[in-house]
Scaffold this active site. Structure first.
Site, PDB file in Angstrom:
ATOM      1  N   GLY A 152      23.763  31.844  39.180  1.00 39.68           N
ATOM      2  CA  GLY A 152      24.449  33.104  38.886  1.00 39.68           C
ATOM      3  C   GLY A 152      25.841  33.031  39.478  1.00 39.68           C
ATOM      4  O   GLY A 152      26.830  32.781  38.777  1.00 39.68           O
ATOM      5  N   SER A 153      25.927  33.191  40.804  1.00 42.77           N
ATOM      6  CA  SER A 153      27.228  33.069  41.479  1.00 42.77           C
ATOM      7  C   SER A 153      27.747  31.633  41.394  1.00 42.77           C
ATOM      8  O   SER A 153      28.945  31.396  41.260  1.00 42.77           O
ATOM      9  CB  SER A 153      27.096  33.459  42.959  1.00 42.77           C
ATOM     10  OG  SER A 153      26.486  34.719  43.078  1.00 42.77           O
TER      11      SER A 153
ATOM     12  N   ASP B  99      38.916  36.602  34.280  1.00 42.21           N
ATOM     13  CA  ASP B  99      40.211  37.054  34.774  1.00 42.21           C
ATOM     14  C   ASP B  99      40.698  38.297  34.013  1.00 42.21           C
ATOM     15  O   ASP B  99      41.342  39.172  34.574  1.00 42.21           O
ATOM     16  CB  ASP B  99      41.233  35.923  34.552  1.00 42.21           C
ATOM     17  CG  ASP B  99      42.120  35.733  35.744  1.00 42.21           C
ATOM     18  OD1 ASP B  99      41.606  35.809  36.873  1.00 42.21           O
ATOM     19  OD2 ASP B  99      43.331  35.522  35.545  1.00 42.21           O
TER      20      ASP B  99
ATOM     21  N   ARG C 157      37.320  41.197  34.505  1.00 47.71           N
ATOM     22  CA  ARG C 157      36.973  41.728  35.825  1.00 47.71           C
ATOM     23  C   ARG C 157      37.704  43.032  36.123  1.00 47.71           C
ATOM     24  O   ARG C 157      37.134  43.956  36.700  1.00 47.71           O
ATOM     25  CB  ARG C 157      37.333  40.718  36.905  1.00 47.71           C
ATOM     26  CG  ARG C 157      36.124  40.029  37.416  1.00 47.71           C
ATOM     27  CD  ARG C 157      36.383  39.057  38.499  1.00 47.71           C
ATOM     28  NE  ARG C 157      35.229  38.166  38.551  1.00 47.71           N
ATOM     29  CZ  ARG C 157      35.271  36.917  38.972  1.00 47.71           C
ATOM     30  NH1 ARG C 157      36.417  36.390  39.380  1.00 47.71           N
ATOM     31  NH2 ARG C 157      34.186  36.196  39.002  1.00 47.71           N
TER      32      ARG C 157
ATOM     33  N   ARG D  52      29.859  76.871  43.892  1.00 51.57           N
ATOM     34  CA  ARG D  52      28.666  77.231  44.688  1.00 51.57           C
ATOM     35  C   ARG D  52      29.071  77.887  46.007  1.00 51.57           C
ATOM     36  O   ARG D  52      29.952  77.395  46.719  1.00 51.57           O
ATOM     37  CB  ARG D  52      27.836  75.977  44.974  1.00 51.57           C
ATOM     38  CG  ARG D  52      26.543  76.269  45.690  1.00 51.57           C
ATOM     39  CD  ARG D  52      25.653  75.051  45.716  1.00 51.57           C
ATOM     40  NE  ARG D  52      24.454  75.252  46.522  1.00 51.57           N
ATOM     41  CZ  ARG D  52      23.361  75.866  46.079  1.00 51.57           C
ATOM     42  NH1 ARG D  52      23.322  76.342  44.850  1.00 51.57           N
ATOM     43  NH2 ARG D  52      22.305  75.997  46.876  1.00 51.57           N
TER      44      ARG D  52
ATOM     45  N   GLY E  10      19.948  68.864  46.400  1.00 57.20           N
ATOM     46  CA  GLY E  10      18.770  68.409  45.648  1.00 57.20           C
ATOM     47  C   GLY E  10      19.109  67.985  44.226  1.00 57.20           C
ATOM     48  O   GLY E  10      18.535  67.024  43.692  1.00 57.20           O
TER      49      GLY E  10
ATOM     50  N   GLU F 182      29.542  39.804  36.969  1.00 56.51           N
ATOM     51  CA  GLU F 182      30.914  39.288  36.836  1.00 56.51           C
ATOM     52  C   GLU F 182      31.513  38.955  38.211  1.00 56.51           C
ATOM     53  O   GLU F 182      32.678  39.209  38.471  1.00 56.51           O
ATOM     54  CB  GLU F 182      31.799  40.243  36.025  1.00 56.51           C
ATOM     55  CG  GLU F 182      31.380  40.262  34.559  1.00 56.51           C
ATOM     56  CD  GLU F 182      32.319  41.000  33.635  1.00 56.51           C
ATOM     57  OE1 GLU F 182      33.533  40.807  33.759  1.00 56.51           O
ATOM     58  OE2 GLU F 182      31.813  41.746  32.794  1.00 56.51           O
ATOM     59  N   GLY F 183      30.671  38.399  39.068  1.00 51.13           N
ATOM     60  CA  GLY F 183      31.087  38.008  40.415  1.00 51.13           C
ATOM     61  C   GLY F 183      30.736  39.099  41.413  1.00 51.13           C
ATOM     62  O   GLY F 183      31.338  40.182  41.404  1.00 51.13           O
TER      63      GLY F 183
ATOM     64  N   SER G 128      30.402  41.209  44.952  1.00 48.85           N
ATOM     65  CA  SER G 128      31.483  41.607  45.876  1.00 48.85           C
ATOM     66  C   SER G 128      31.835  40.477  46.844  1.00 48.85           C
ATOM     67  O   SER G 128      33.014  40.224  47.118  1.00 48.85           O
ATOM     68  CB  SER G 128      31.059  42.849  46.667  1.00 48.85           C
ATOM     69  OG  SER G 128      30.945  43.950  45.790  1.00 48.85           O
TER      70      SER G 128
HETATM   71  C1  LIG Z   1      22.820  44.390  34.963  1.00 43.49           C
HETATM   72  C2  LIG Z   1      23.286  42.979  34.911  1.00 43.49           C
HETATM   73  C3  LIG Z   1      23.954  42.515  33.773  1.00 43.49           C
HETATM   74  C4  LIG Z   1      24.363  41.174  33.692  1.00 43.49           C
HETATM   75  N1  LIG Z   1      24.968  40.718  32.542  1.00 43.49           N
HETATM   76  C5  LIG Z   1      25.282  39.399  32.428  1.00 43.49           C
HETATM   77  C6  LIG Z   1      25.805  38.866  31.199  1.00 43.49           C
HETATM   78  O1  LIG Z   1      26.016  39.604  30.218  1.00 43.49           O
HETATM   79  N2  LIG Z   1      26.055  37.540  31.117  1.00 43.49           N
HETATM   80  C7  LIG Z   1      25.842  36.689  32.177  1.00 43.49           C
HETATM   81  O2  LIG Z   1      26.098  35.500  32.030  1.00 43.49           O
HETATM   82  N3  LIG Z   1      25.349  37.157  33.367  1.00 43.49           N
HETATM   83  C8  LIG Z   1      25.077  38.492  33.506  1.00 43.49           C
HETATM   84  N4  LIG Z   1      24.560  38.968  34.690  1.00 43.49           N
HETATM   85  C9  LIG Z   1      24.284  38.050  35.781  1.00 43.49           C
HETATM   86  C10 LIG Z   1      25.218  38.220  36.949  1.00 43.49           C
HETATM   87  O3  LIG Z   1      26.510  37.738  36.649  1.00 43.49           O
HETATM   88  C11 LIG Z   1      24.571  37.554  38.148  1.00 43.49           C
HETATM   89  O4  LIG Z   1      23.450  38.329  38.507  1.00 43.49           O
HETATM   90  C12 LIG Z   1      25.531  37.426  39.327  1.00 43.49           C
HETATM   91  O5  LIG Z   1      26.527  36.470  39.051  1.00 43.49           O
HETATM   92  C13 LIG Z   1      24.803  37.026  40.616  1.00 43.49           C
HETATM   93  O6  LIG Z   1      24.009  35.921  40.375  1.00 43.49           O
HETATM   94  P1  LIG Z   1      22.469  35.902  40.868  1.00 43.49           P
HETATM   95  O7  LIG Z   1      21.811  37.140  40.361  1.00 43.49           O
HETATM   96  O8  LIG Z   1      21.920  34.596  40.470  1.00 43.49           O
HETATM   97  O9  LIG Z   1      22.565  36.038  42.422  1.00 43.49           O
HETATM   98  P2  LIG Z   1      22.956  34.825  43.467  1.00 43.49           P
HETATM   99  O10 LIG Z   1      23.949  33.919  42.853  1.00 43.49           O
HETATM  100  O11 LIG Z   1      21.686  34.271  43.972  1.00 43.49           O
HETATM  101  O12 LIG Z   1      23.665  35.673  44.574  1.00 43.49           O
HETATM  102  C14 LIG Z   1      22.945  36.614  45.394  1.00 43.49           C
HETATM  103  C15 LIG Z   1      23.880  37.211  46.392  1.00 43.49           C
HETATM  104  O13 LIG Z   1      24.391  36.208  47.246  1.00 43.49           O
HETATM  105  C16 LIG Z   1      25.660  36.591  47.722  1.00 43.49           C
HETATM  106  N5  LIG Z   1      26.617  35.516  47.470  1.00 43.49           N
HETATM  107  C17 LIG Z   1      26.737  34.781  46.349  1.00 43.49           C
HETATM  108  N6  LIG Z   1      27.733  33.887  46.461  1.00 43.49           N
HETATM  109  C18 LIG Z   1      28.260  34.055  47.689  1.00 43.49           C
HETATM  110  C19 LIG Z   1      29.316  33.426  48.413  1.00 43.49           C
HETATM  111  N7  LIG Z   1      30.044  32.450  47.870  1.00 43.49           N
HETATM  112  N8  LIG Z   1      29.571  33.851  49.683  1.00 43.49           N
HETATM  113  C20 LIG Z   1      28.829  34.850  50.216  1.00 43.49           C
HETATM  114  N9  LIG Z   1      27.829  35.473  49.590  1.00 43.49           N
HETATM  115  C21 LIG Z   1      27.551  35.102  48.336  1.00 43.49           C
HETATM  116  C22 LIG Z   1      26.040  37.869  46.958  1.00 43.49           C
HETATM  117  O14 LIG Z   1      25.773  38.998  47.769  1.00 43.49           O
HETATM  118  C23 LIG Z   1      25.128  37.851  45.784  1.00 43.49           C
HETATM  119  O15 LIG Z   1      24.862  39.152  45.269  1.00 43.49           O
HETATM  120  C24 LIG Z   1      24.153  40.309  34.784  1.00 43.49           C
HETATM  121  C25 LIG Z   1      23.513  40.795  35.940  1.00 43.49           C
HETATM  122  C26 LIG Z   1      23.089  42.097  35.997  1.00 43.49           C
HETATM  123  C27 LIG Z   1      22.377  42.584  37.249  1.00 43.49           C
END
Ligand SMILES: Cc1cc2nc3c(=O)[nH]c(=O)nc-3n(C[C@H](O)[C@H](O)[C@H](O)COP(=O)(O)OP(=O)(O)OC[C@H]3O[C@@H](n4cnc5c(N)ncnc54)[C@H](O)[C@@H]3O)c2cc1C
Length: 388
Positions: free
Chosen positions: A136-137, A243, A246, A271, A344, A367-368, A370
């Protein structure tokens, strides 16, 4: 009535002000009663309505005009406005842009005219398929493969968390073509939803539901002409798309926060508590001040990033990351304060403040996350410091 004073800031011209007015009027007339029961049908209806009204033209370049560009300020104004009225409408609008971003920015004339005419009019829905169960990340760790076979590529692997998964007509899919290890060995492909070998493996449910799926690719064959850009450019293309988009996620967060502030202002002025309007209590005023400050600071960061991109900056990674980090994290704070001020009602199922509380959370992850935005900001700030 929402505060419109930000539209007088120097980031905008008259066309943006006029766009904001028209979008607000359209949203007020069309989004009051969006049905969230059947998500697939509602999202398709929303895309059709957004297309008919002409809003989707903003989400991608015009294939008939080779000088056409995406105006990021317009995208942000639309997302902010739609999010303020209805989260699902913002989602439907945003996905038409994110799903085709690679085509708009790097597609050939043939790819643009085949798909963008349809997505810009609401006749086809699109999706962006980057994330995988183990990446993901860590995008550079993508495992899905695309293997050259004659004039075709054969895609094998899995994508997950794909928004519009299950209802999209076309997916832009990132896969490993292996030109080099890691980030330099990825490419991106246009995959129509009806391509044999592409299956919806699982529909996923989240706290603020929208169509979302895990996709399986099993021997999924596409022509080599389905590749966007060149082999090995996938990572660069993904980052370029993010880019642009985001800043728009930040704009959606801003819209949610502005709605929470607007409704809180109504609540505290209408209120009465202890014989006077709530707004006369100083601790309530403290909340309102914090919320107003967060909203304005977010708007400054969102529209700075958008303005920079529209004025020709090749990359705005640092500014877009700042906008997304700040606007999404602080929208969460603003909405939490709105819950508090609503008592409430703020946690009553079906109440707008309760839905905002659920809607905002995922924006701090996709999309990345925080944390990833902090990495981007720090890295770029350190690079910039070398030029001091
Ligand atoms: C509602 C929803 C819609 C989505 N839609 C799409 C989509 O349309 N297309 C698509 O391709 N993806 C999509 N995603 C996927 C989304 O981009 C990923 O969930 C996100 O990139 C995080 O990846 P992960 O869930 O694998 O978490 P991980 O990569 O396992 O990360 C978990 C946590 O680790 C921490 N972390 C990660 N990297 C670092 C770092 N370098 N330093 C410190 N901490 C870090 C962060 O707190 C992060 O939340 C979607 C996700 C959600 C929840």
């Amino acid at each position: 009535m929402s505060d419109r004073s930000f539209l007088q800031w120097p980031f905008f011209d008259d066309s943006h002000r006029e766009l904001a007015d028209r979008a607000d009027q359209w949203a007020a007339a069309n989004l009051a009663n969006v049905d969230h029961a059947d998500l697939d049908a509602t999202c398709k209806r929303l895309v059709a309505a957004l297309g008919e009204a002409g809003w989707l033209e903003l989400t991608a370049v015009d294939p008939r005009d080779e000088n056409s560009r995406i105006d990021v300020r317009s995208l942000c104004i639309l997302r902010e406005t739609l999010a303020r009225h209805n989260g699902l409408a913002d989602f439907a609008f945003a996905m038409q842009g994110l799903g085709t971003g690679a085509i708009s920015l790097f597609g050939t004339a043939a790819q643009k005219s085949e798909w963008l005419n349809k997505t810009r009019t609401g006749k086809a829905l699109s999706a962006f398929a980057l994330s995988e169960p183990a990446s993901g990340s860590d995008v550079a760790n993508i495992a899905m493969t695309a293997t050259r076979d004659g004039d075709d590529y054969v895609l094998d692997g899995e994508k997950t968390w794909i928004s519009n998964g299950g209802i999209a007509d076309v997916y832009t899919v990132f896969a490993r073509t292996g030109e080099a290890p890691g980030a330099k060995g990825l490419s991106v492909f246009i995959v129509p939803a009806d391509t044999p070998g592409l299956e919806i493996a699982e529909r996923l449910e989240v706290v603020a539901p929208h169509p979302l799926a895990r996709l399986a690719f099993k021997g999924c064959r596409v022509p080599a002409s389905a590749m966007i850009g060149k082999p090995g450019e996938g990572f660069r293309i993904a980052m370029s798309v993010l880019d642009v988009f985001r800043s728009t996620v930040a704009a959606a967060a801003l819209g949610f926060a502005r709605r929470a502030l607007d409704d809180s202002l109504d609540r505290v002025t209408e209120r009465e508590l202890f014989g006077a309007p709530m707004s006369e209590l100083q601790m309530v005023q403290g909340h309102i001040a914090d919320m107003a400050l967060d909203v304005d600071a977010s708007a400054l960061l969102v529209y700075r990033a958008a303005w920079l991109k529209d004025h020709g900056a090749a990359r705005v990674s640092r500014e877009a990351a700042m906008a997304k980090l700040y606007a999404t994290d602080h929208a969460q704070d603003v909405i939490d304060k709105a819950v508090q001020l609503h008592g409430g009602d703020g946690v009553r199922k079906g109440h707008i403040i309760e839905s905002l509380y659920r809607e905002i959370r995922a924006l701090r992850i996709y999309e990345g996350a925080s944390d990833v935005q902090k990495v981007v900001i720090a890295r770029q700030t350190l690079i910039n410091s070398k030029g001091r």
